[in-house]
Design a protein around this motif. Structure first.
Motif, mmCIF file in Angstrom:
data_model
loop_
_atom_site.group_PDB
_atom_site.id
_atom_site.type_symbol
_atom_site.label_atom_id
_atom_site.label_comp_id
_atom_site.label_asym_id
_atom_site.label_seq_id
_atom_site.Cartn_x
_atom_site.Cartn_y
_atom_site.Cartn_z
ATOM 1 N N THR A 126 0.841 -1.191 0.000
ATOM 2 C CA THR A 126 0.000 0.000 0.000
ATOM 3 C C THR A 126 0.876 1.241 0.000
ATOM 4 O O THR A 126 1.768 1.373 0.832
ATOM 5 N N ARG A 127 0.635 2.137 -0.956
ATOM 6 C CA ARG A 127 1.427 3.366 -1.049
ATOM 7 C C ARG A 127 1.054 4.308 0.091
ATOM 8 O O ARG A 127 -0.114 4.450 0.433
ATOM 9 N N ARG A 128 2.073 4.936 0.645
ATOM 10 C CA ARG A 128 1.877 5.955 1.668
ATOM 11 C C ARG A 128 2.749 7.145 1.321
ATOM 12 O O ARG A 128 3.591 7.082 0.434
ATOM 13 N N LYS A 129 2.600 8.204 2.081
ATOM 14 C CA LYS A 129 3.384 9.402 1.799
ATOM 15 C C LYS A 129 4.881 9.119 1.890
ATOM 16 O O LYS A 129 5.322 8.188 2.563
ATOM 17 N N MET A 130 5.627 9.946 1.209
ATOM 18 C CA MET A 130 7.073 9.860 1.219
ATOM 19 C C MET A 130 7.578 9.914 2.665
ATOM 20 O O MET A 130 7.012 10.609 3.499
ATOM 21 N N HIS A 131 8.647 9.196 2.941
ATOM 22 C CA HIS A 131 9.264 9.206 4.269
ATOM 23 C C HIS A 131 10.263 10.355 4.308
ATOM 24 O O HIS A 131 11.225 10.379 3.542
ATOM 25 N N CYS A 132 10.065 11.309 5.194
ATOM 26 C CA CYS A 132 10.844 12.559 5.150
ATOM 27 C C CYS A 132 12.337 12.360 5.318
ATOM 28 O O CYS A 132 13.128 13.101 4.749
ATOM 29 N N ASN A 133 12.754 11.370 6.107
ATOM 30 C CA ASN A 133 14.197 11.259 6.305
ATOM 31 C C ASN A 133 14.809 10.038 5.625
ATOM 32 O O ASN A 133 15.785 9.474 6.092
ATOM 33 N N THR A 134 14.231 9.662 4.483
ATOM 34 C CA THR A 134 14.846 8.672 3.601
ATOM 35 C C THR A 134 15.242 9.407 2.327
ATOM 36 O O THR A 134 14.381 9.965 1.644
ATOM 37 N N PHE A 135 16.543 9.429 2.054
ATOM 38 C CA PHE A 135 17.022 10.180 0.900
ATOM 39 C C PHE A 135 18.412 9.693 0.509
ATOM 40 O O PHE A 135 19.114 9.042 1.278
ATOM 41 N N LEU A 136 18.774 10.030 -0.723
ATOM 42 C CA LEU A 136 20.095 9.746 -1.280
ATOM 43 C C LEU A 136 20.780 11.093 -1.484
ATOM 44 O O LEU A 136 20.202 12.002 -2.088
ATOM 45 N N VAL A 137 22.005 11.226 -0.975
ATOM 46 C CA VAL A 137 22.698 12.512 -1.026
ATOM 47 C C VAL A 137 24.202 12.275 -1.107
ATOM 48 O O VAL A 137 24.709 11.271 -0.594
ATOM 49 N N LYS A 138 24.906 13.179 -1.736
ATOM 50 C CA LYS A 138 26.362 13.108 -1.728
ATOM 51 C C LYS A 138 26.868 13.469 -0.329
ATOM 52 O O LYS A 138 26.311 14.343 0.344
ATOM 53 N N ARG A 139 27.916 12.783 0.064
ATOM 54 C CA ARG A 139 28.497 13.017 1.392
ATOM 55 C C ARG A 139 28.877 14.491 1.570
ATOM 56 O O ARG A 139 28.641 15.086 2.622
ATOM 57 N N SER A 140 29.419 15.112 0.541
ATOM 58 C CA SER A 140 29.835 16.514 0.636
ATOM 59 C C SER A 140 28.646 17.441 0.900
ATOM 60 O O SER A 140 28.761 18.397 1.675
ATOM 61 N N ALA A 141 27.496 17.178 0.300
ATOM 62 C CA ALA A 141 26.307 17.997 0.534
ATOM 63 C C ALA A 141 25.814 17.807 1.971
ATOM 64 O O ALA A 141 25.420 18.769 2.636
ATOM 65 N N TYR A 142 25.831 16.568 2.436
ATOM 66 C CA TYR A 142 25.423 16.266 3.815
ATOM 67 C C TYR A 142 26.249 17.101 4.794
ATOM 68 O O TYR A 142 25.719 17.678 5.740
ATOM 69 N N TRP A 143 27.550 17.188 4.539
ATOM 70 C CA TRP A 143 28.429 17.902 5.465
ATOM 71 C C TRP A 143 28.451 19.408 5.246
ATOM 72 O O TRP A 143 28.906 20.149 6.120
ATOM 73 N N ARG A 144 27.919 19.894 4.118
ATOM 74 C CA ARG A 144 27.820 21.354 3.961
ATOM 75 C C ARG A 144 26.868 21.952 4.993
ATOM 76 O O ARG A 144 26.965 23.140 5.296
#
Length: 172
Positions: free
Chosen positions: A62-80
């Motif tokens: 069953t589809r539900r809303k997007m999970h806010c803290n599931t994401f794909l990101v570059k390590r450098s952006a995470y640390w910016r």
């Protein structure tokens, strides 16, 4: 500790390969199958963005809303944005311990792109014991979060400071 998974995310992002890999951040009750990972990575990803995904719940998907803290990101952006703000760990509100503020800041340095073609599988507490915990009074912890948030906002600086504070040791 209570709602301190963001400091664990910071530690993982800190200790992973230093050559700026992609980080898949999620929770223990959300699964990316091998097929989903292939789909996720089989397109040219823009390193100036972070990616969010669809979510469906097992067993009937069953589809539900997007999970806010599931994401794909570059390590450098995470640390910016210096990772998640550990000042909010152990508090509930704005997401679990400051999700909203972290994602607001991340969106400034790496615009979000939602991938409708990638569907992650969520699990409820009947199959993952720690999923969607209801053990604590969220209203009490939300008030504590709001007090920390308001005090921090008064300083004019919402950035994360010292993103890994607990003692830890490498086991593997």
């Amino acid at each position: 500790g209570l709602w301190t998974m963001h400091e664990a995310r910071n530690l993982g992002a800190q200790q992973c390969a230093k050559d700026d890999p992609w980080l898949l951040m999620s929770d223990i009750d959300i699964v990316a199958t091998p097929e989903v990972l292939f789909t996720m990575l089989d397109t040219r990803l823009d390193t100036s963005k972070h990616y969010t995904f669809e979510r469906a719940f097992a067993p009937d998907l069953t589809r539900r809303k997007m999970h806010c803290n599931t994401f794909l990101v570059k390590r450098s952006a995470y640390w910016r944005v210096n990772g998640y703000d550990v000042d909010f760990c152990g508090l509930y509100g704005g997401g679990y311990g400051g999700d909203g503020e972290f994602l607001r800041q991340l969106s400034v340095v790496a615009r979000p792109v939602h991938r409708k073609d990638v569907v992650l599988i969520g699990h409820e507490r009947d199959s993952v014991a720690d999923a969607n915990t209801t053990k604590w009074d969220r209203d009490e912890w939300k008030k504590k979060y709001r007090a920390v948030f308001d005090a921090k906002r008064k300083t004019g600086d919402m950035r994360s400071v010292k993103p890994v504070r607990r003692q830890w040791e490498r086991v593997l």
